[in-house]
Design a protein around this motif. Structure first.
Motif, mmCIF file in Angstrom:
data_model
loop_
_atom_site.group_PDB
_atom_site.id
_atom_site.type_symbol
_atom_site.label_atom_id
_atom_site.label_comp_id
_atom_site.label_asym_id
_atom_site.label_seq_id
_atom_site.Cartn_x
_atom_site.Cartn_y
_atom_site.Cartn_z
ATOM 1 N N VAL A 1 82.354 23.499 -122.818
ATOM 2 C CA VAL A 1 82.359 22.711 -124.037
ATOM 3 C C VAL A 1 81.092 23.049 -124.804
ATOM 4 C CG1 VAL A 1 81.280 20.777 -122.822
ATOM 5 C CG2 VAL A 1 82.474 20.354 -124.972
ATOM 6 N N CYS A 2 81.153 22.957 -126.125
ATOM 7 C CA CYS A 2 80.014 23.301 -126.967
ATOM 8 C C CYS A 2 79.594 22.111 -127.822
ATOM 9 C CB CYS A 2 80.339 24.479 -127.883
ATOM 10 S SG CYS A 2 80.697 26.028 -127.015
ATOM 11 N N PHE A 3 78.271 21.943 -127.975
ATOM 12 C CA PHE A 3 77.695 20.943 -128.859
ATOM 13 C C PHE A 3 76.736 21.649 -129.816
ATOM 14 C CE2 PHE A 3 78.758 18.760 -124.944
ATOM 15 C CZ PHE A 3 79.322 17.571 -125.366
ATOM 16 N N SER A 4 76.721 21.231 -131.070
ATOM 17 C CA SER A 4 75.858 21.878 -132.051
ATOM 18 C C SER A 4 75.372 20.857 -133.069
ATOM 19 C CB SER A 4 76.621 23.009 -132.760
ATOM 20 O OG SER A 4 75.816 23.613 -133.752
ATOM 21 N N LEU A 5 74.145 21.045 -133.534
ATOM 22 C CA LEU A 5 73.619 20.187 -134.600
ATOM 23 C C LEU A 5 74.029 20.700 -135.983
ATOM 24 C CD1 LEU A 5 69.944 19.223 -133.615
ATOM 25 C CD2 LEU A 5 71.913 17.705 -133.840
ATOM 26 N N ALA A 6 74.112 22.022 -136.130
ATOM 27 C CA ALA A 6 74.364 22.615 -137.442
ATOM 28 C C ALA A 6 75.780 23.143 -137.618
ATOM 29 C CB ALA A 6 73.356 23.748 -137.686
ATOM 30 N N GLY A 7 76.682 22.860 -136.690
ATOM 31 C CA GLY A 7 78.062 23.308 -136.835
ATOM 32 C C GLY A 7 78.282 24.700 -136.269
ATOM 33 N N TYR A 8 79.363 25.321 -136.690
ATOM 34 C CA TYR A 8 79.800 26.582 -136.111
ATOM 35 C C TYR A 8 80.177 27.578 -137.200
ATOM 36 C CZ TYR A 8 80.178 23.568 -132.030
ATOM 37 O OH TYR A 8 79.894 22.682 -131.033
ATOM 38 N N GLU A 9 79.926 28.849 -136.919
ATOM 39 C CA GLU A 9 80.405 29.892 -137.814
ATOM 40 C C GLU A 9 81.932 29.894 -137.804
ATOM 41 O OE1 GLU A 9 78.721 33.532 -136.452
ATOM 42 O OE2 GLU A 9 76.674 33.006 -137.071
ATOM 43 N N ALA B 1 87.133 29.771 -130.678
ATOM 44 C CA ALA B 1 87.191 28.588 -129.813
ATOM 45 C C ALA B 1 88.590 27.992 -129.800
ATOM 46 C CB ALA B 1 86.176 27.557 -130.283
ATOM 47 N N ASP B 2 89.266 27.983 -130.943
ATOM 48 C CA ASP B 2 90.639 27.480 -130.990
ATOM 49 C C ASP B 2 91.563 28.347 -130.139
ATOM 50 O OD1 ASP B 2 89.887 25.440 -132.648
ATOM 51 O OD2 ASP B 2 90.489 26.453 -134.497
ATOM 52 N N ALA B 3 91.350 29.663 -130.187
ATOM 53 C CA ALA B 3 92.196 30.566 -129.412
ATOM 54 C C ALA B 3 91.943 30.419 -127.908
ATOM 55 C CB ALA B 3 91.947 32.012 -129.839
ATOM 56 N N LEU B 4 90.699 30.089 -127.530
ATOM 57 C CA LEU B 4 90.348 29.961 -126.114
ATOM 58 C C LEU B 4 90.421 28.517 -125.618
ATOM 59 C CD1 LEU B 4 87.198 32.305 -126.054
ATOM 60 C CD2 LEU B 4 89.514 32.862 -125.293
ATOM 61 N N SER B 5 90.772 27.587 -126.515
ATOM 62 C CA SER B 5 90.836 26.148 -126.185
ATOM 63 C C SER B 5 89.483 25.630 -125.709
ATOM 64 C CB SER B 5 91.909 25.874 -125.121
ATOM 65 O OG SER B 5 93.194 26.214 -125.619
ATOM 66 N N VAL B 6 88.418 26.045 -126.384
ATOM 67 C CA VAL B 6 87.067 25.563 -126.086
ATOM 68 C C VAL B 6 86.760 24.360 -126.977
ATOM 69 C CG1 VAL B 6 84.599 26.105 -126.081
ATOM 70 C CG2 VAL B 6 86.270 27.850 -125.399
ATOM 71 N N PRO B 7 86.497 23.185 -126.425
ATOM 72 C CA PRO B 7 86.181 22.014 -127.256
ATOM 73 C C PRO B 7 84.845 22.202 -127.981
ATOM 74 C CG PRO B 7 86.814 21.353 -125.030
ATOM 75 C CD PRO B 7 86.587 22.828 -124.995
ATOM 76 N N LEU B 8 84.846 21.882 -129.262
ATOM 77 C CA LEU B 8 83.643 21.982 -130.087
ATOM 78 C C LEU B 8 83.273 20.601 -130.615
ATOM 79 C CD1 LEU B 8 84.415 25.148 -132.276
ATOM 80 C CD2 LEU B 8 83.314 25.058 -130.019
ATOM 81 N N VAL C 1 85.329 18.704 -133.457
ATOM 82 C CA VAL C 1 85.534 19.665 -134.536
ATOM 83 C C VAL C 1 86.917 20.282 -134.474
ATOM 84 C CG1 VAL C 1 84.726 21.896 -135.458
ATOM 85 C CG2 VAL C 1 83.066 20.173 -134.733
ATOM 86 N N ASN C 2 87.490 20.429 -133.270
ATOM 87 C CA ASN C 2 88.801 21.066 -133.160
ATOM 88 C C ASN C 2 89.721 20.228 -132.272
ATOM 89 O OD1 ASN C 2 87.575 21.536 -130.705
ATOM 90 N ND2 ASN C 2 87.838 23.758 -130.728
ATOM 91 N N SER C 3 90.951 20.672 -132.142
ATOM 92 C CA SER C 3 91.938 19.901 -131.381
ATOM 93 C C SER C 3 91.601 19.846 -129.897
ATOM 94 C CB SER C 3 93.341 20.492 -131.583
ATOM 95 O OG SER C 3 93.367 21.859 -131.187
ATOM 96 N N ASP D 1 91.490 16.486 -127.637
ATOM 97 C CA ASP D 1 92.191 16.299 -126.354
ATOM 98 C C ASP D 1 91.218 15.886 -125.258
ATOM 99 O OD1 ASP D 1 94.513 17.088 -127.605
ATOM 100 O OD2 ASP D 1 94.402 19.165 -126.917
ATOM 101 N N LEU D 2 89.995 16.430 -125.280
ATOM 102 C CA LEU D 2 89.013 16.087 -124.254
ATOM 103 C C LEU D 2 88.593 14.628 -124.369
ATOM 104 C CD1 LEU D 2 87.298 17.194 -121.934
ATOM 105 C CD2 LEU D 2 85.545 17.811 -123.620
ATOM 106 N N MET D 3 88.578 14.112 -125.581
ATOM 107 C CA MET D 3 88.181 12.727 -125.808
ATOM 108 C C MET D 3 89.283 11.730 -125.441
ATOM 109 S SD MET D 3 86.266 12.945 -129.470
ATOM 110 C CE MET D 3 86.233 11.161 -129.597
ATOM 111 N N SER D 4 90.519 12.199 -125.346
ATOM 112 C CA SER D 4 91.632 11.296 -125.085
ATOM 113 C C SER D 4 91.487 10.642 -123.721
ATOM 114 C CB SER D 4 92.965 12.047 -125.143
ATOM 115 O OG SER D 4 93.154 12.624 -126.411
ATOM 116 N N PRO D 5 91.636 9.310 -123.612
ATOM 117 C CA PRO D 5 91.507 8.653 -122.297
ATOM 118 C C PRO D 5 92.606 9.094 -121.366
ATOM 119 C CG PRO D 5 92.375 7.129 -123.926
ATOM 120 C CD PRO D 5 91.978 8.358 -124.673
ATOM 121 N N GLY D 6 92.240 9.165 -120.083
ATOM 122 C CA GLY D 6 93.210 9.557 -119.072
ATOM 123 C C GLY D 6 93.383 11.045 -118.964
#
Length: 253
Positions: free
Chosen positions: A208-216, A223-230, A242-244, A248-253
């Motif tokens: 998973v990735c976290f950023s203060l200034a966003g993403y290129e 990240a969308d193609a690799l299903s990496v949460p941003l 930032v993406n789907s 999904d990672l935030m969804s409970p359960g």
């Protein structure tokens, strides 16, 4: 200075500070405050390791022992001071009484077989998470702290391992996940996303990735193609998806 403040003297410039320890939310909902050791000598931070970044604190309400960020204070002279915390004592084992004889319970006769009941299973719903408690971001280290706390809020336990410099940003390891945090004003690049994804694949964990200034833009597409949460961390200390994959990672359960 209030009763909860602790006097701290900077060893570099000899300035006096009134330090108020931060409060963090325990899993039971009670506030947890690291027990600062009054009168102990503070030390300037010259090199960061994972062991120095976290301390074990016991919740006074439920007794849970957990890892929380090591208290620090930034002096006006530029020195970052590590505030000592009182050690948490391990709980004493329950006493045993081997002299007391035990009588085995008499065997219970087997019940006659019955036909299975054809009933529908009860409907269950995921237990909702408590609200995430943000920590205001004033320094790069605050951004790393927010990301680690957010991983714990998401359910990743045992956040430990080395905090090490990636090709860009900082990596934090937890059980089952590697997180990349970019705490600078530079957007996270395509290479950053691909590197953390490759590292996760090599260790058979998620990333998973976290950023203060966003993403290129290229990084978001990859990240969308690799299903990496941003996630983007705002200055209030609240990660925003930032993406789907992040939704999904935030969804409970």
């Amino acid at each position: 200075m209030t009763d909860s403040d602790v006097p701290v003297r900077c060893p570099a410039c000899r300035r006096e500070h009134a330090y108020a320890p931060p409060s963090y939310p325990c899993a039971c909902g009670a506030p947890v405050v690291p027990p600062v050791a009054r009168g102990a000598t503070v030390t300037p931070v010259t090199d960061r390791t994972w062991a120095d970044e976290w301390v074990i604190v016991r919740c006074r309400m439920c007794g849970r022992r957990d890892q929380w960020p090591q208290p620090e204070l930034e002096c006006d002279c530029g020195a970052v001071l590590r505030i000592p915390v009182r050690a948490v004592q391990a709980p004493s084992p329950a006493p045993s009484n081997p002299a007391t004889p035990t009588t085995p319970a008499p065997p219970t006769p087997a019940a006659p077989p019955t036909a299975p009941a054809h009933t529908s299973p009860p409907l269950t719903t995921p237990t909702p998470r408590p609200a995430f408690q943000p920590v205001p971001v004033r320094t790069a280290q605050d951004a790393v702290t927010v990301a680690a706390l957010y991983l714990r809020w998401l359910g990743y336990a045992d956040i430990r391992g080395a905090v090490k410099r990636a090709p860009s940003g900082v990596r934090v390891a937890a059980r089952g996940v590697i997180a990349l945090i970019e705490p600078s004003v530079k957007p996270t690049s395509l290479r950053d996303v691909e590197c953390v994804w490759l590292s996760a694949m090599a260790e058979s964990v998620s990333c998973v990735c976290f950023s203060l200034a966003g993403y290129e833009e290229a990084a978001r597409t990859r990240a969308d193609a690799l299903s990496v949460p941003l996630f983007v961390i705002d200055l209030t200390g609240t990660p925003q998806p930032v993406n789907s994959a992040a939704d999904d990672l935030m969804s409970p359960g």
